[in-house]
Design a protein around this motif. Structure first.
Motif: not given
Length: 143
Positions: A21, A24, A28, A107, A140
């Motif tokens: 998490e 991620y 981002t 990820i 991505y």
């Protein structure tokens, strides 16, 4: 990526839900690791895979990730990536694979993926494709 093609620097028990998490969130919010033109490889007449292999050869056939270690960018790697839905965009994005590996984050981690007795990770990072009406924008990329 198959487990046998990299030596994970982390212990498996370090790849927790919180770790994933957190990665991620980093992916981002980070700036693009590569800015592609959309004209990186000549993919006409089935030459795309050859062009990617030659490009990886010029880089020494490997890229380094702080957590995953050295990732081999071999002919087999190219085949494995491109055999699943080999689109023009995927060929273009192959030019960013070394940057995705070296600057991206893990990820996903799958133990014994699909019962193949091989563990798999996914490394991701943002990138852009410019000057292309077909593919221009932010993406991505993952390997």
């Amino acid at each position: 990526m198959d487990w046998e093609r990299y030596a994970l620097r982390l212990n498996e028990d370090e790849i927790t839900k919180d770790y994933i998490e957190h990665n991620y969130e980093i992916v981002t919010s980070m700036p693009p690791v590569a800015e592609l033109t959309g004209h990186e490889f000549d993919i006409t007449e089935g030459k795309g895979s050859e062009a990617v292999i030659k490009y990886f050869d010029s880089l020494g056939n490997s890229a380094e990730n702080p957590d995953a270690g050295t990732i081999d960018l071999t002919k087999r790697f190219v085949k494995d990536v491109l055999e699943h839905n080999p689109t023009r965009r995927k060929f273009i994005m192959m030019a960013a694979v070394p940057d995705i590996i070296s600057e991206g984050r893990i990820i996903d981690f799958r133990k014994n993926y699909d019962g193949e007795n091989a563990d798999r990770i996914t490394i991701a990072a943002p990138l852009t494709i410019a000057n292309s009406s077909e593919f221009g924008g932010e993406y991505y990329g993952d390997v």
